[in-house]
Design a protein around this motif. Structure first.
Motif, PDB file in Angstrom:
ATOM      1  N   PHE A   1      49.843  47.786  98.280  1.00  0.00           N
ATOM      2  CA  PHE A   1      51.212  48.077  97.900  1.00  0.00           C
ATOM      3  C   PHE A   1      51.308  48.241  96.392  1.00  0.00           C
ATOM      4  CE2 PHE A   1      51.431  45.738 101.840  1.00  0.00           C
ATOM      5  CZ  PHE A   1      52.393  46.434 102.566  1.00  0.00           C
ATOM      6  N   LEU A   2      52.047  49.250  95.949  1.00  0.00           N
ATOM      7  CA  LEU A   2      52.370  49.443  94.537  1.00  0.00           C
ATOM      8  C   LEU A   2      53.881  49.596  94.438  1.00  0.00           C
ATOM      9  CD1 LEU A   2      49.832  52.087  93.140  1.00  0.00           C
ATOM     10  CD2 LEU A   2      49.960  49.668  92.580  1.00  0.00           C
ATOM     11  N   SER A   3      54.514  48.716  93.702  1.00  0.00           N
ATOM     12  CA  SER A   3      55.967  48.821  93.593  1.00  0.00           C
ATOM     13  C   SER A   3      56.377  50.051  92.792  1.00  0.00           C
ATOM     14  CB  SER A   3      56.554  47.552  92.977  1.00  0.00           C
ATOM     15  OG  SER A   3      55.980  47.302  91.713  1.00  0.00           O
ATOM     16  N   GLU A   4      55.582  50.429  91.793  1.00  0.00           N
ATOM     17  CA  GLU A   4      55.863  51.597  90.957  1.00  0.00           C
ATOM     18  C   GLU A   4      54.627  52.496  90.916  1.00  0.00           C
ATOM     19  OE1 GLU A   4      58.777  52.303  89.491  1.00  0.00           O
ATOM     20  OE2 GLU A   4      59.668  50.455  90.248  1.00  0.00           O
ATOM     21  N   PRO A   5      54.813  53.820  90.875  1.00  0.00           N
ATOM     22  CA  PRO A   5      53.664  54.718  90.778  1.00  0.00           C
ATOM     23  C   PRO A   5      53.067  54.669  89.373  1.00  0.00           C
ATOM     24  CG  PRO A   5      55.704  55.985  90.841  1.00  0.00           C
ATOM     25  CD  PRO A   5      56.074  54.545  91.008  1.00  0.00           C
ATOM     26  N   ASP A   6      51.870  54.177  89.259  1.00  0.00           N
ATOM     27  CA  ASP A   6      51.156  54.067  87.998  1.00  0.00           C
ATOM     28  C   ASP A   6      49.822  54.785  88.166  1.00  0.00           C
ATOM     29  OD1 ASP A   6      50.548  52.680  85.324  1.00  0.00           O
ATOM     30  OD2 ASP A   6      48.894  52.035  86.614  1.00  0.00           O
ATOM     31  N   ALA A   7      49.559  55.777  87.315  1.00  0.00           N
ATOM     32  CA  ALA A   7      48.353  56.600  87.472  1.00  0.00           C
ATOM     33  C   ALA A   7      47.083  55.767  87.431  1.00  0.00           C
ATOM     34  CB  ALA A   7      48.311  57.693  86.405  1.00  0.00           C
ATOM     35  N   ASN A   8      46.993  54.808  86.527  1.00  0.00           N
ATOM     36  CA  ASN A   8      45.773  54.003  86.421  1.00  0.00           C
ATOM     37  C   ASN A   8      45.551  53.146  87.660  1.00  0.00           C
ATOM     38  OD1 ASN A   8      45.062  54.990  83.863  1.00  0.00           O
ATOM     39  ND2 ASN A   8      46.509  53.605  82.901  1.00  0.00           N
ATOM     40  N   ALA A   9      46.608  52.544  88.170  1.00  0.00           N
ATOM     41  CA  ALA A   9      46.484  51.744  89.392  1.00  0.00           C
ATOM     42  C   ALA A   9      46.158  52.641  90.583  1.00  0.00           C
ATOM     43  CB  ALA A   9      47.765  50.962  89.649  1.00  0.00           C
ATOM     44  N   LEU A  10      46.780  53.824  90.635  1.00  0.00           N
ATOM     45  CA  LEU A  10      46.509  54.749  91.730  1.00  0.00           C
ATOM     46  C   LEU A  10      45.060  55.205  91.738  1.00  0.00           C
ATOM     47  CD1 LEU A  10      49.722  56.952  91.755  1.00  0.00           C
ATOM     48  CD2 LEU A  10      48.868  55.554  93.642  1.00  0.00           C
ATOM     49  N   VAL A  11      44.525  55.573  90.570  1.00  0.00           N
ATOM     50  CA  VAL A  11      43.133  56.051  90.539  1.00  0.00           C
ATOM     51  C   VAL A  11      42.182  54.941  90.968  1.00  0.00           C
ATOM     52  CG1 VAL A  11      42.531  55.620  88.110  1.00  0.00           C
ATOM     53  CG2 VAL A  11      41.519  57.519  89.300  1.00  0.00           C
ATOM     54  N   GLU A  12      42.446  53.728  90.556  1.00  0.00           N
ATOM     55  CA  GLU A  12      41.589  52.605  90.945  1.00  0.00           C
ATOM     56  C   GLU A  12      41.577  52.422  92.460  1.00  0.00           C
ATOM     57  OE1 GLU A  12      41.700  47.841  90.316  1.00  0.00           O
ATOM     58  OE2 GLU A  12      42.055  49.066  88.536  1.00  0.00           O
ATOM     59  N   LEU A  13      42.757  52.462  93.076  1.00  0.00           N
ATOM     60  CA  LEU A  13      42.841  52.288  94.525  1.00  0.00           C
ATOM     61  C   LEU A  13      42.270  53.493  95.270  1.00  0.00           C
ATOM     62  CD1 LEU A  13      46.384  50.693  94.796  1.00  0.00           C
ATOM     63  CD2 LEU A  13      44.189  49.584  95.286  1.00  0.00           C
ATOM     64  N   ILE A  14      42.582  54.695  94.808  1.00  0.00           N
ATOM     65  CA  ILE A  14      42.100  55.901  95.479  1.00  0.00           C
ATOM     66  C   ILE A  14      40.575  55.947  95.481  1.00  0.00           C
ATOM     67  CG2 ILE A  14      41.958  58.419  95.265  1.00  0.00           C
ATOM     68  CD1 ILE A  14      44.954  58.298  94.367  1.00  0.00           C
ATOM     69  N   VAL A  15      39.963  55.677  94.339  1.00  0.00           N
ATOM     70  CA  VAL A  15      38.506  55.709  94.253  1.00  0.00           C
ATOM     71  C   VAL A  15      37.889  54.606  95.119  1.00  0.00           C
ATOM     72  CG1 VAL A  15      36.552  55.357  92.689  1.00  0.00           C
ATOM     73  CG2 VAL A  15      38.428  56.867  92.027  1.00  0.00           C
ATOM     74  N   ALA A  16      38.466  53.414  95.084  1.00  0.00           N
ATOM     75  CA  ALA A  16      37.940  52.310  95.900  1.00  0.00           C
ATOM     76  C   ALA A  16      38.021  52.652  97.390  1.00  0.00           C
ATOM     77  CB  ALA A  16      38.704  51.023  95.605  1.00  0.00           C
ATOM     78  N   PHE A  17      39.150  53.195  97.822  1.00  0.00           N
ATOM     79  CA  PHE A  17      39.296  53.554  99.229  1.00  0.00           C
ATOM     80  C   PHE A  17      38.358  54.696  99.605  1.00  0.00           C
ATOM     81  CE2 PHE A  17      43.953  51.986  99.935  1.00  0.00           C
ATOM     82  CZ  PHE A  17      43.523  50.689  99.748  1.00  0.00           C
ATOM     83  N   ALA A  18      38.265  55.710  98.745  1.00  0.00           N
ATOM     84  CA  ALA A  18      37.408  56.860  99.043  1.00  0.00           C
ATOM     85  C   ALA A  18      35.940  56.454  99.115  1.00  0.00           C
ATOM     86  CB  ALA A  18      37.600  57.950  97.991  1.00  0.00           C
TER      87      ALA A  18
END
Length: 88
Positions: free
Chosen positions: A4-21
């Motif tokens: 869960f991310l309460s706000e869209p943050d590019a740095n947090a998104l890239v970290e999660l996207i790469v980890a999931f991928a």
């Protein structure tokens, strides 16, 4: 996997996207925190943050492997779910 991310943050998104991928894939819920509180303006800022996050990824995603996102109406507002597939 689910994050869960309460706000869209590019740095947090890239970290999660790469980890999931790099793992088994997963779903990122943006605009909703772990306690279930909806953050009303998150949907307004998602696309620029997600585009920035995807530009940071090295190597870049192939078009077929790009995360998919959709907006969903929930009580209290709108959230975004981002589905990340595992990459080969």
């Amino acid at each position: 996997m689910l994050e869960f991310l309460s706000e869209p943050d590019a740095n947090a998104l890239v970290e999660l996207i790469v980890a999931f991928a790099n793992g088994v894939g997963g779903t990122i819920v943006v605009g909703l925190d772990e306690e279930g509180h909806v953050h009303l303006d998150a949907a307004d800022y998602l696309e620029p943050a997600l585009q920035r996050a995807l530009r940071i990824c090295v190597p870049p995603f192939r078009a077929i492997d790009l995360p998919e996102w959709r907006f969903e109406e929930v009580p209290g507002g709108q959230i975004i779910t981002i589905t990340v597939k595992p990459t080969p």
